[in-house]
Design an enzyme around this catalytic site. Structure first.
Site, PDB file in Angstrom:
ATOM      1  N   PHE A  56      32.424  44.777  39.027  1.00 43.92           N
ATOM      2  CA  PHE A  56      33.368  43.815  38.442  1.00 43.92           C
ATOM      3  C   PHE A  56      34.565  44.503  37.803  1.00 43.92           C
ATOM      4  CE2 PHE A  56      29.222  41.600  37.858  1.00 43.92           C
ATOM      5  CZ  PHE A  56      29.515  40.383  38.444  1.00 43.92           C
ATOM      6  N   TYR A 113      48.157  42.292  42.024  1.00 45.55           N
ATOM      7  CA  TYR A 113      46.719  42.083  41.770  1.00 45.55           C
ATOM      8  C   TYR A 113      46.018  41.669  43.066  1.00 45.55           C
ATOM      9  CZ  TYR A 113      42.495  39.496  40.578  1.00 45.55           C
ATOM     10  OH  TYR A 113      41.206  39.025  40.565  1.00 45.55           O
ATOM     11  N   SER A 172      38.529  37.787  45.502  1.00 46.51           N
ATOM     12  CA  SER A 172      39.162  36.578  44.979  1.00 46.51           C
ATOM     13  C   SER A 172      39.734  35.746  46.121  1.00 46.51           C
ATOM     14  CB  SER A 172      40.290  37.028  44.058  1.00 46.51           C
ATOM     15  OG  SER A 172      41.167  35.978  43.815  1.00 46.51           O
ATOM     16  N   ALA A 173      39.802  34.452  45.893  1.00 42.67           N
ATOM     17  CA  ALA A 173      40.420  33.557  46.878  1.00 42.67           C
ATOM     18  C   ALA A 173      41.884  33.913  47.110  1.00 42.67           C
ATOM     19  CB  ALA A 173      40.313  32.119  46.388  1.00 42.67           C
ATOM     20  N   LYS A 178      42.991  43.571  45.631  1.00 43.21           N
ATOM     21  CA  LYS A 178      41.734  42.988  46.132  1.00 43.21           C
ATOM     22  C   LYS A 178      41.676  43.102  47.661  1.00 43.21           C
ATOM     23  CE  LYS A 178      39.902  41.736  42.258  1.00 43.21           C
ATOM     24  NZ  LYS A 178      38.775  42.494  41.739  1.00 43.21           N
ATOM     25  N   LEU A 190      44.162  28.357  33.008  1.00 37.23           N
ATOM     26  CA  LEU A 190      44.095  26.991  32.485  1.00 37.23           C
ATOM     27  C   LEU A 190      43.024  26.787  31.405  1.00 37.23           C
ATOM     28  CD1 LEU A 190      45.100  24.062  32.665  1.00 37.23           C
ATOM     29  CD2 LEU A 190      43.402  23.693  34.471  1.00 37.23           C
ATOM     30  N   ASN A 212      34.686  50.201  30.176  1.00 35.67           N
ATOM     31  CA  ASN A 212      35.529  50.979  29.266  1.00 35.67           C
ATOM     32  C   ASN A 212      36.037  50.130  28.105  1.00 35.67           C
ATOM     33  OD1 ASN A 212      37.537  49.420  30.346  1.00 35.67           O
ATOM     34  ND2 ASN A 212      38.752  51.121  31.173  1.00 35.67           N
ATOM     35  N   TYR A 251      35.751  34.815  44.773  1.00 33.23           N
ATOM     36  CA  TYR A 251      35.598  33.760  43.776  1.00 33.23           C
ATOM     37  C   TYR A 251      36.775  32.803  43.838  1.00 33.23           C
ATOM     38  CZ  TYR A 251      33.154  37.734  41.512  1.00 33.23           C
ATOM     39  OH  TYR A 251      32.381  38.828  41.228  1.00 33.23           O
ATOM     40  N   ASP A 291      34.872  54.931  32.052  1.00 37.24           N
ATOM     41  CA  ASP A 291      35.893  54.396  32.955  1.00 37.24           C
ATOM     42  C   ASP A 291      35.491  54.720  34.392  1.00 37.24           C
ATOM     43  OD1 ASP A 291      38.499  54.309  34.474  1.00 37.24           O
ATOM     44  OD2 ASP A 291      39.225  53.802  32.466  1.00 37.24           O
ATOM     45  N   ASN A 330      38.887  45.235  28.164  1.00 36.79           N
ATOM     46  CA  ASN A 330      39.066  43.782  28.053  1.00 36.79           C
ATOM     47  C   ASN A 330      37.768  43.089  27.629  1.00 36.79           C
ATOM     48  OD1 ASN A 330      40.829  41.554  28.197  1.00 36.79           O
ATOM     49  ND2 ASN A 330      39.969  40.952  30.169  1.00 36.79           N
TER      50      ASN A 330
HETATM   51  P1  NAD Z   1      37.027  40.650  32.608  1.00 32.71           P
HETATM   52  O1  NAD Z   1      38.322  41.303  32.277  1.00 32.71           O
HETATM   53  O2  NAD Z   1      36.401  39.759  31.600  1.00 32.71           O
HETATM   54  O3  NAD Z   1      35.955  41.764  33.021  1.00 32.71           O
HETATM   55  C1  NAD Z   1      36.308  42.981  33.616  1.00 32.71           C
HETATM   56  C2  NAD Z   1      35.635  44.079  32.814  1.00 32.71           C
HETATM   57  O4  NAD Z   1      35.963  45.348  33.416  1.00 32.71           O
HETATM   58  C3  NAD Z   1      36.122  44.154  31.353  1.00 32.71           C
HETATM   59  O5  NAD Z   1      35.005  44.178  30.498  1.00 32.71           O
HETATM   60  C4  NAD Z   1      36.909  45.473  31.273  1.00 32.71           C
HETATM   61  O6  NAD Z   1      36.796  46.064  30.012  1.00 32.71           O
HETATM   62  C5  NAD Z   1      36.272  46.281  32.393  1.00 32.71           C
HETATM   63  N1  NAD Z   1      37.150  47.297  33.012  1.00 32.71           N
HETATM   64  C6  NAD Z   1      38.412  47.146  33.487  1.00 32.71           C
HETATM   65  N2  NAD Z   1      38.848  48.291  34.021  1.00 32.71           N
HETATM   66  C7  NAD Z   1      37.847  49.193  33.893  1.00 32.71           C
HETATM   67  C8  NAD Z   1      37.699  50.553  34.241  1.00 32.71           C
HETATM   68  N3  NAD Z   1      38.690  51.228  34.832  1.00 32.71           N
HETATM   69  N4  NAD Z   1      36.525  51.171  33.981  1.00 32.71           N
HETATM   70  C9  NAD Z   1      35.508  50.506  33.373  1.00 32.71           C
HETATM   71  N5  NAD Z   1      35.595  49.224  33.005  1.00 32.71           N
HETATM   72  C10 NAD Z   1      36.748  48.569  33.259  1.00 32.71           C
HETATM   73  O7  NAD Z   1      37.246  39.873  33.992  1.00 32.71           O
HETATM   74  P2  NAD Z   1      36.295  38.854  34.765  1.00 32.71           P
HETATM   75  O8  NAD Z   1      36.945  37.522  34.751  1.00 32.71           O
HETATM   76  O9  NAD Z   1      34.913  39.001  34.318  1.00 32.71           O
HETATM   77  O10 NAD Z   1      36.463  39.419  36.242  1.00 32.71           O
HETATM   78  C11 NAD Z   1      35.551  40.333  36.811  1.00 32.71           C
HETATM   79  C12 NAD Z   1      36.022  40.697  38.202  1.00 32.71           C
HETATM   80  O11 NAD Z   1      36.162  39.504  38.982  1.00 32.71           O
HETATM   81  C13 NAD Z   1      37.379  41.383  38.240  1.00 32.71           C
HETATM   82  O12 NAD Z   1      37.353  42.391  39.230  1.00 32.71           O
HETATM   83  C14 NAD Z   1      38.322  40.272  38.640  1.00 32.71           C
HETATM   84  O13 NAD Z   1      39.456  40.753  39.297  1.00 32.71           O
HETATM   85  C15 NAD Z   1      37.447  39.440  39.565  1.00 32.71           C
HETATM   86  N6  NAD Z   1      37.878  38.042  39.677  1.00 32.71           N
HETATM   87  C16 NAD Z   1      38.013  37.295  38.541  1.00 32.71           C
HETATM   88  C17 NAD Z   1      38.464  35.968  38.653  1.00 32.71           C
HETATM   89  C18 NAD Z   1      38.656  35.134  37.423  1.00 32.71           C
HETATM   90  O14 NAD Z   1      39.346  34.104  37.511  1.00 32.71           O
HETATM   91  N7  NAD Z   1      38.058  35.454  36.283  1.00 32.71           N
HETATM   92  C19 NAD Z   1      38.756  35.410  39.905  1.00 32.71           C
HETATM   93  C20 NAD Z   1      38.576  36.206  41.037  1.00 32.71           C
HETATM   94  C21 NAD Z   1      38.146  37.531  40.913  1.00 32.71           C
HETATM   95  N1  UFG Z   2      47.949  25.786  34.887  1.00 31.45           N
HETATM   96  C1  UFG Z   2      48.709  24.996  34.066  1.00 31.45           C
HETATM   97  N2  UFG Z   2      48.993  25.450  32.807  1.00 31.45           N
HETATM   98  C2  UFG Z   2      48.536  26.649  32.341  1.00 31.45           C
HETATM   99  C3  UFG Z   2      47.751  27.454  33.193  1.00 31.45           C
HETATM  100  C4  UFG Z   2      47.479  26.999  34.466  1.00 31.45           C
HETATM  101  O1  UFG Z   2      49.145  23.907  34.461  1.00 31.45           O
HETATM  102  O2  UFG Z   2      48.847  27.008  31.194  1.00 31.45           O
HETATM  103  C5  UFG Z   2      47.625  25.312  36.253  1.00 31.45           C
HETATM  104  C6  UFG Z   2      48.143  26.195  37.363  1.00 31.45           C
HETATM  105  O3  UFG Z   2      49.473  25.848  37.683  1.00 31.45           O
HETATM  106  C7  UFG Z   2      47.139  25.911  38.477  1.00 31.45           C
HETATM  107  C8  UFG Z   2      45.834  25.662  37.723  1.00 31.45           C
HETATM  108  O4  UFG Z   2      46.205  25.323  36.392  1.00 31.45           O
HETATM  109  O5  UFG Z   2      47.489  24.734  39.156  1.00 31.45           O
HETATM  110  C9  UFG Z   2      44.912  26.887  37.680  1.00 31.45           C
HETATM  111  O6  UFG Z   2      45.632  27.997  37.180  1.00 31.45           O
HETATM  112  P1  UFG Z   2      44.917  29.337  36.667  1.00 31.45           P
HETATM  113  O7  UFG Z   2      45.984  30.224  36.132  1.00 31.45           O
HETATM  114  O8  UFG Z   2      43.794  28.983  35.769  1.00 31.45           O
HETATM  115  O9  UFG Z   2      44.273  29.927  37.985  1.00 31.45           O
HETATM  116  P2  UFG Z   2      44.944  30.329  39.390  1.00 31.45           P
HETATM  117  O10 UFG Z   2      44.451  29.347  40.388  1.00 31.45           O
HETATM  118  O11 UFG Z   2      46.387  30.496  39.266  1.00 31.45           O
HETATM  119  O12 UFG Z   2      44.347  31.791  39.630  1.00 31.45           O
HETATM  120  C10 UFG Z   2      42.990  32.138  39.407  1.00 31.45           C
HETATM  121  C11 UFG Z   2      42.853  33.560  38.867  1.00 31.45           C
HETATM  122  C12 UFG Z   2      43.255  34.571  39.889  1.00 31.45           C
HETATM  123  C13 UFG Z   2      42.570  34.355  41.184  1.00 31.45           C
HETATM  124  C14 UFG Z   2      42.685  32.933  41.632  1.00 31.45           C
HETATM  125  C15 UFG Z   2      41.756  32.751  42.790  1.00 31.45           C
HETATM  126  O13 UFG Z   2      43.678  33.720  37.723  1.00 31.45           O
HETATM  127  O14 UFG Z   2      42.837  35.832  39.443  1.00 31.45           O
HETATM  128  O15 UFG Z   2      42.291  32.040  40.587  1.00 31.45           O
HETATM  129  O16 UFG Z   2      41.760  31.478  43.244  1.00 31.45           O
HETATM  130  F1  UFG Z   2      43.107  35.162  42.132  1.00 31.45           F
END
Ligand code: NAD
Ligand code: UFG
Length: 331
Positions: free
Chosen positions: A80, A149, A124-125, A153, A200, A32, A177, A58, A35
């Site tokens: 995703f 969030y 997610s972890a 999950k 980060l 959709n 992940y 969506d 993001n």
């Molecule tokens: P992202 O936001 O880049 O990608 C998600 C995509 O889904 C976006 O393009 C957004 O436009 C689309 N979207 C959101 N809601 C929607 C809806 N209702 N209908 C259709 N499209 C929709 O995020 P990402 O980092 O690529 O993450 C992908 C998936 O992995 C997510 O489910 C996220 O929760 C999960 N995940 C991400 C991380 C991370 O650190 N990036 C870690 C663990 C899990």
């Molecule tokens: N950190 C900083 N400064 C910043 C951002 C992050 O010091 O500006 C530190 C955090 O304190 C942490 C590390 O960098 O120690 C990683 O932080 P992130 O925000 O990059 O990632 P998180 O580990 O908090 O969380 C991420 C995703 C979540 C997911 C999780 C799974 O954002 O969606 O990993 O392990 F659930």
């Protein structure tokens, strides 16, 4: 037969689409664009020389889903689509439950109706909660979610398990992940969130290009090697390859759960210093208070994915930092 990729123009989705196209799979993207943007489609085509069908839709829109499943022969779904801001989910929890949980219910209903019973889900972890150990193993199960969030999950994981109990024709892969960073080596796709980043690497990238003044390192008094938080950073292309393996290997019905991480933990300062070294740029930072809800240290035990999927992460933090910079500096 096609693979439907929900959220396929997003960060992890777009890299996964590239890997699928490289394997000559037929891919349909549904997003959709809340993001991500449509120009990702051109970039995917530039990398692969292949096109995929795109629906701007969506996952909560049952009519649209119906249309997509009626018009196409969809064999499996990689799901995703969802909202992913930990902090934002505390502010607007209902939107997170609506988008992530309700959206997944709608998607599963339509899949079931069309006899499509194979799904790979982005978990997610964070579902481990705070288990009191550093190395996360799949058998540990789910802990208490630390944010709405995380709760979405965990609920979706449970819902998928319930679905299999009710109908054991489903093949369900749940991929947990760790911390995805990096970008495609072409520099054409990567992560570039709007506004001030929470994570980060996107923050470091904005400091590197001069858009933000300095990084706040959240805490230097954790019980870790240099006092800063430790995570398992994984290159997004390794992660994408994990999805392809899950689709290839998991062919008989069941629920399969895998950690996708490298098995190694790196501190915030490890990442800052590696980014500076490999890219020859300076990252200004200051030590700031701990961020509420953060854990000191965790990383994956990735051995189950290696044993059962034949998958392991191949790219190290130097490559992750180099590719992250290569993407952002060319934007
Ligand atoms: P992202 O936001 O880049 O990608 C998600 C995509 O889904 C976006 O393009 C957004 O436009 C689309 N979207 C959101 N809601 C929607 C809806 N209702 N209908 C259709 N499209 C929709 O995020 P990402 O980092 O690529 O993450 C992908 C998936 O992995 C997510 O489910 C996220 O929760 C999960 N995940 C991400 C991380 C991370 O650190 N990036 C870690 C663990 C899990
Ligand atoms: N950190 C900083 N400064 C910043 C951002 C992050 O010091 O500006 C530190 C955090 O304190 C942490 C590390 O960098 O120690 C990683 O932080 P992130 O925000 O990059 O990632 P998180 O580990 O908090 O969380 C991420 C995703 C979540 C997911 C999780 C799974 O954002 O969606 O990993 O392990 F659930």
């Amino acid at each position: 037969m096609s693979i439907l990729v929900t959220g396929g123009t997003g960060y992890i989705g777009s890299h996964t689409v590239v890997e699928l196209l490289k394997k000559n799979e037929e891919v349909i993207i549904l997003d959709n664009l809340c993001n991500s943007s449509k120009d990702v489609l051109d970039r995917i085509e530039k990398i692969t020389n292949k096109k995929c069908k795109f629906y701007e839709a969506d996952i909560r829109d049952e009519k649209e889903l119906e249309k997509i499943f009626s018009k196409n022969k969809i064999d499996s779904v990689i799901h995703f689509a969802g909202l992913k801001g930990v902090g934002e989910s505390v502010e607007i929890p209902l939107e997170y439950y609506d988008n992530n949980v309700y959206g997944t219910v709608k998607l599963l209903e339509v899949m079931k109706k069309h006899g499509c019973k194979k799904i790979v889900f982005s978990s997610s972890a964070t579902v481990y909660g705070d288990p009191g150990t550093h190395k996360y193993v799949e058998e540990m199960g789910r802990g208490k979610a630390s944010s709405p969030y995380g709760a979405t999950k965990a609920i979706i994981e449970e819902m998928l398990e319930n679905l299999y109990v009710a109908d054991n024709e489903w093949t369900i892969s749940i991929l947990r992940y760790f911390n995805p960073i990096g970008a495609h080596e072409s520099g054409l796709i990567g992560e570039n969130p709007n506004g001030i980043p929470n994570n980060l690497m996107p923050y470091i990238q904005k400091v590197a290009v001069g858009e933000l003044k300095e990084l706040s390192v959240f805490g230097d008094d954790y019980d870790t090697k240099d006092g800063t938080g430790v995570r398992d950073y994984i290159h997004v292309v390794d992660l994408a390859e994990g999805h392809v393996k899950a689709l290839e290997k998991l062919t008989s019905p069941g629920v399969y759960i895998y950690n996708l991480g490298t098995g190694s933990g790196y501190s915030v300062l490890d990442i800052v210093r590696t980014f500076e070294k490999v890219n020859n740029v300076k990252i200004n930072y200051k030590i700031a208070p701990r961020r509420p809800g953060d854990l000191a240290m965790y990383y994956a035990d990735p051995s189950k994915a290696k044993k059962e999927l034949g998958w392991e992460a191949k790219r190290g933090i130097e490559e992750m930092c180099r590719d992250s910079w290569n993407f952002i500096k060319n934007l």
